[in-house]
Design an enzyme around this catalytic site. Structure first.
Site, PDB file in Angstrom:
ATOM      1  N   ARG A 239       0.863  -1.176   0.000  1.00  0.00           N
ATOM      2  CA  ARG A 239       0.000   0.000   0.000  1.00  0.00           C
ATOM      3  C   ARG A 239       0.904   1.231   0.000  1.00  0.00           C
ATOM      4  O   ARG A 239       1.964   1.241   0.646  1.00  0.00           O
ATOM      5  CB  ARG A 239      -0.902   0.032   1.239  1.00  0.00           C
ATOM      6  CG  ARG A 239      -2.063  -0.952   1.202  1.00  0.00           C
ATOM      7  CD  ARG A 239      -3.146  -0.540   0.184  1.00  0.00           C
ATOM      8  NE  ARG A 239      -4.279  -1.451   0.171  1.00  0.00           N
ATOM      9  CZ  ARG A 239      -4.405  -2.498  -0.664  1.00  0.00           C
ATOM     10  NH1 ARG A 239      -3.485  -2.775  -1.566  1.00  0.00           N
ATOM     11  NH2 ARG A 239      -5.476  -3.264  -0.602  1.00  0.00           N
TER      12      ARG A 239
ATOM     13  N   GLU B  55      -3.212   7.768  -3.727  1.00  0.00           N
ATOM     14  CA  GLU B  55      -3.771   7.224  -4.960  1.00  0.00           C
ATOM     15  C   GLU B  55      -5.091   7.871  -5.317  1.00  0.00           C
ATOM     16  O   GLU B  55      -5.893   8.078  -4.412  1.00  0.00           O
ATOM     17  CB  GLU B  55      -3.974   5.709  -4.782  1.00  0.00           C
ATOM     18  CG  GLU B  55      -3.138   4.903  -5.746  1.00  0.00           C
ATOM     19  CD  GLU B  55      -3.088   3.441  -5.386  1.00  0.00           C
ATOM     20  OE1 GLU B  55      -4.033   2.738  -5.752  1.00  0.00           O
ATOM     21  OE2 GLU B  55      -2.108   3.040  -4.738  1.00  0.00           O
TER      22      GLU B  55
ATOM     23  N   HIS C 137      -1.423   0.432  -9.827  1.00  0.00           N
ATOM     24  CA  HIS C 137      -2.035  -0.557  -8.915  1.00  0.00           C
ATOM     25  C   HIS C 137      -2.593  -1.757  -9.694  1.00  0.00           C
ATOM     26  O   HIS C 137      -3.785  -2.056  -9.615  1.00  0.00           O
ATOM     27  CB  HIS C 137      -3.138   0.114  -8.080  1.00  0.00           C
ATOM     28  CG  HIS C 137      -3.413  -0.609  -6.779  1.00  0.00           C
ATOM     29  ND1 HIS C 137      -3.808   0.036  -5.636  1.00  0.00           N
ATOM     30  CD2 HIS C 137      -3.367  -1.934  -6.437  1.00  0.00           C
ATOM     31  CE1 HIS C 137      -3.979  -0.848  -4.664  1.00  0.00           C
ATOM     32  NE2 HIS C 137      -3.718  -2.057  -5.123  1.00  0.00           N
TER      33      HIS C 137
HETATM   34  N1  LIG Z   1      -0.736  -3.905  -5.122  1.00  0.00           N
HETATM   35  C1  LIG Z   1      -1.714  -4.793  -5.162  1.00  0.00           C
HETATM   36  O1  LIG Z   1      -2.467  -4.889  -6.122  1.00  0.00           O
HETATM   37  C2  LIG Z   1      -1.906  -5.716  -4.019  1.00  0.00           C
HETATM   38  C3  LIG Z   1      -1.569  -5.334  -2.753  1.00  0.00           C
HETATM   39  N2  LIG Z   1      -1.741  -6.182  -1.700  1.00  0.00           N
HETATM   40  C4  LIG Z   1      -1.308  -5.757  -0.372  1.00  0.00           C
HETATM   41  O2  LIG Z   1      -0.422  -6.731   0.157  1.00  0.00           O
HETATM   42  C5  LIG Z   1      -0.744  -6.955   1.507  1.00  0.00           C
HETATM   43  C6  LIG Z   1      -0.235  -8.291   1.961  1.00  0.00           C
HETATM   44  O3  LIG Z   1      -1.012  -9.337   1.429  1.00  0.00           O
HETATM   45  P1  LIG Z   1      -0.784 -10.858   1.888  1.00  0.00           P
HETATM   46  O4  LIG Z   1       0.631 -11.265   1.675  1.00  0.00           O
HETATM   47  O5  LIG Z   1      -1.833 -11.680   1.280  1.00  0.00           O
HETATM   48  O6  LIG Z   1      -1.038 -10.723   3.456  1.00  0.00           O
HETATM   49  P2  LIG Z   1      -0.436 -11.544   4.649  1.00  0.00           P
HETATM   50  O7  LIG Z   1      -1.268 -11.210   5.824  1.00  0.00           O
HETATM   51  O8  LIG Z   1      -0.255 -12.969   4.268  1.00  0.00           O
HETATM   52  O9  LIG Z   1       1.031 -10.911   4.851  1.00  0.00           O
HETATM   53  C7  LIG Z   1       1.290  -9.703   5.493  1.00  0.00           C
HETATM   54  C8  LIG Z   1       2.532  -9.898   6.339  1.00  0.00           C
HETATM   55  O10 LIG Z   1       2.930  -8.615   6.859  1.00  0.00           O
HETATM   56  C9  LIG Z   1       3.438  -8.852   8.159  1.00  0.00           C
HETATM   57  N3  LIG Z   1       3.479  -7.616   8.924  1.00  0.00           N
HETATM   58  C10 LIG Z   1       2.454  -6.964   9.501  1.00  0.00           C
HETATM   59  N4  LIG Z   1       2.900  -5.867  10.151  1.00  0.00           N
HETATM   60  C11 LIG Z   1       4.244  -5.834   9.941  1.00  0.00           C
HETATM   61  C12 LIG Z   1       5.273  -4.946  10.346  1.00  0.00           C
HETATM   62  N5  LIG Z   1       5.012  -3.876  11.115  1.00  0.00           N
HETATM   63  N6  LIG Z   1       6.531  -5.207   9.947  1.00  0.00           N
HETATM   64  C13 LIG Z   1       6.814  -6.305   9.191  1.00  0.00           C
HETATM   65  N7  LIG Z   1       5.875  -7.180   8.779  1.00  0.00           N
HETATM   66  C14 LIG Z   1       4.613  -6.945   9.155  1.00  0.00           C
HETATM   67  C15 LIG Z   1       2.484  -9.907   8.743  1.00  0.00           C
HETATM   68  O11 LIG Z   1       3.050 -10.549   9.871  1.00  0.00           O
HETATM   69  C16 LIG Z   1       2.295 -10.826   7.548  1.00  0.00           C
HETATM   70  O12 LIG Z   1       3.218 -11.887   7.535  1.00  0.00           O
HETATM   71  C17 LIG Z   1      -2.261  -6.755   1.581  1.00  0.00           C
HETATM   72  O13 LIG Z   1      -2.701  -6.426   2.876  1.00  0.00           O
HETATM   73  C18 LIG Z   1      -2.486  -5.639   0.586  1.00  0.00           C
HETATM   74  O14 LIG Z   1      -2.466  -4.396   1.243  1.00  0.00           O
HETATM   75  C19 LIG Z   1      -2.255  -7.420  -1.892  1.00  0.00           C
HETATM   76  C20 LIG Z   1      -2.636  -7.839  -3.117  1.00  0.00           C
HETATM   77  C21 LIG Z   1      -2.499  -7.021  -4.297  1.00  0.00           C
HETATM   78  O1  LIG Z   2      -6.118  -7.178  -3.093  1.00  0.00           O
HETATM   79  C1  LIG Z   2      -5.591  -6.093  -2.790  1.00  0.00           C
HETATM   80  O2  LIG Z   2      -5.347  -5.777  -1.621  1.00  0.00           O
HETATM   81  C2  LIG Z   2      -5.242  -5.151  -3.857  1.00  0.00           C
HETATM   82  O3  LIG Z   2      -4.591  -4.190  -3.635  1.00  0.00           O
HETATM   83  C3  LIG Z   2      -5.730  -5.383  -5.223  1.00  0.00           C
HETATM   84  O4  LIG Z   2      -5.670  -6.665  -5.591  1.00  0.00           O
END
Ligand SMILES: NC(=O)C1=CN([C@@H]2O[C@H](COP(=O)(O)OP(=O)(O)OC[C@H]3O[C@@H](n4cnc5c(N)ncnc54)[C@H](O)[C@@H]3O)[C@@H](O)[C@H]2O)C=CC1
Ligand SMILES: O=C(O)C(=O)CO
Length: 392
Positions: free
Chosen positions: A279, A308, A326
């Site tokens: 993000r 954004e 994005h």
């Molecule tokens: N750019 C895009 O289109 C996309 C963006 N995202 C973003 O990616 C994020 C992560 O997605 P996932 O891997 O599925 O989630 P997830 O929950 O599997 O991984 C997030 C990780 O961040 C860690 N974390 C939390 N706070 C932290 C901190 N202060 N310091 C270090 N690590 C910390 C957690 O312990 C966890 O292992 C989503 O929440 C979303 O915001 C996800 C999908 C697409």
């Molecule tokens: O899934 C999310 O969190 C995104 O940012 C878009 O896939």
């Protein structure tokens, strides 16, 4: 008086009214809802980001559930409006739900769904693409070519960095961070250093090896190559100081807001590459623009931005920045899958199904040749609402 909104209606006589604030890819999600007696209304308004007022108008007087988007502000006002209309379910078509006030949803007894798992590899692949594009200066070179400036091979033309043998740093080694780490280690033979609040056992096992399989490092050694190394850092600063390519994959919350700021940018190697597919506000973007100006060999690849859809002044002029809108989860299979999971979250709550026991095991919901399980795939406030959990 509610504002007029343009909508497309499927199955007008359906018992349950489900609203999607945007047209979503594929038709399976619509069919699944229609088969279960839902009237589906899709907002087709030509406006990218809907306001709270727009969504209130969409919810109307009777609404059982809403599928919404990460650009929308789902707080007290919308959950109150949804609850008043009889609604009990909302799902983001996204895994991240920092746009949702879950406490407000709890207050009104509304289940909040998200879409983990289906976008893990797709998002990691975009982070890997940005890493390569930055390392090999692909966007700059493409612009040079199109500008008609290429007049022959030169030893110093667009020289970049070799990834093999360098260190990749991952901050937030959850689903996506771990998938990215594996791609960079396995694909480019990079050493790994990661920081997360929790130990990423699955990722570590991949590099170090499990009892019955040899590790990737041992595999390389057996083939006469330098084995890769790995380390779980005790602080994020350790990653920033040691890694050559750093990719950010944490959730956005109070602990990760401006995680990468002026001081932390200064810790990084002068020629480091920083990737952000998490993000925007995880990076202090104003500080980043200054850093890019003063360190021309430092490069970034950004999929997300602090304000954004806008970029902070100056970012768009920086040759050492690659910026994309994005699109990290934007593969056809993933986006259709996200739509399906979001629809099934809403349907599951409406029908009183239990919540799926493991939100990361999404394949049964995505199999187009079978009926999905009678469960809501991923409800983030299931515990707070005391929802039953599926036995499957
Ligand atoms: N750019 C895009 O289109 C996309 C963006 N995202 C973003 O990616 C994020 C992560 O997605 P996932 O891997 O599925 O989630 P997830 O929950 O599997 O991984 C997030 C990780 O961040 C860690 N974390 C939390 N706070 C932290 C901190 N202060 N310091 C270090 N690590 C910390 C957690 O312990 C966890 O292992 C989503 O929440 C979303 O915001 C996800 C999908 C697409
Ligand atoms: O899934 C999310 O969190 C995104 O940012 C878009 O896939």
């Amino acid at each position: 008086m509610a504002k007029p909104v343009s909508i497309e209606v499927w199955n007008p006589n359906g018992k349950y009214r489900v609203v999607s604030t945007k047209p979503m890819p594929g038709t399976r999600w619509i069919n699944l809802l229609v088969e279960q007696d839902c009237r589906v209304e899709i907002c087709t308004q030509k406006k990218t980001i809907l306001s709270v007022e727009d969504i209130i108008a969409l919810i109307g007087d009777k609404c059982d559930g809403v599928i919404g988007q990460l650009t929308e502000d789902w707080g007290e006002t919308l959950f109150s409006a949804l609850s008043k209309a009889g609604g009990k379910a909302f799902s983001n078509m996204a895994v991240g739900y920092n746009n949702v006030d879950v406490n407000a949803a709890n207050k009104y007894g509304v289940a909040v769904g998200n879409t983990p798992g289906v976008l893990t590899e797709t998002t990691a692949e975009l982070a890997a693409s940005l890493s390569l594009a930055a390392a090999r200066r692909i966007v700059e070179a493409d612009e040079f070519m199109r500008a008609g400036l290429y007049d022959g091979w030169l030893p110093n033309l667009y020289v970049g960095n070799l990834l093999k043998g360098q260190t990749v740093g991952v901050i937030g080694a959850g689903r996506i961070g771990s998938a990215y780490a594996r791609m960079m280690v396995e694909g480019f033979k990079m050493n790994l250093i990661y920081f997360d609040l929790y130990q990423s056992t699955r990722l570590e096992k991949f590099v170090t090896g499990m009892s019955q399989f040899i590790s990737y490092g041992e595999f390389l050694k057996a083939n006469g190559e330098q084995p890769v190394t790995w380390k779980r850092a005790s602080s994020m600063d350790e990653v920033l100081q040691q890694a050559d390519v750093i990719s950010l994959h944490p959730i956005l919350d109070k602990t990760t807001y401006h995680l990468v700021n002026k001081e932390r940018l200064a810790l990084m190697k002068k020629e480091a590459i920083l990737i952000n597919c998490s993000r925007g506000p995880v990076i202090d973007e104003v500080a980043l623009v200054e850093h890019l100006k003063h360190n021309p060999m430092f490069r970034v690849g950004l999929d997300v931005f602090e304000d954004e859809p806008y970029m902070k002044p100056g970012l768009g002029d920086m040759k050492n920045a690659i910026v994309v809108p994005h699109i990290a989860s934007a593969s056809k299979w993933t986006r259709e899958g996200m739509a399906t999971l979001a629809a099934l979250n809403v349907l599951g709550k409406i029908k009183g199904y239990p919540v799926w026991s493991d939100p990361n095991r999404v394949e049964p919901f995505l199999n187009e040749n079978a009926r999905p399980p009678a469960a809501a795939p991923s409800i983030v406030n299931a515990k707070a609402l005391g929802l039953p959990v599926s036995k499957l």
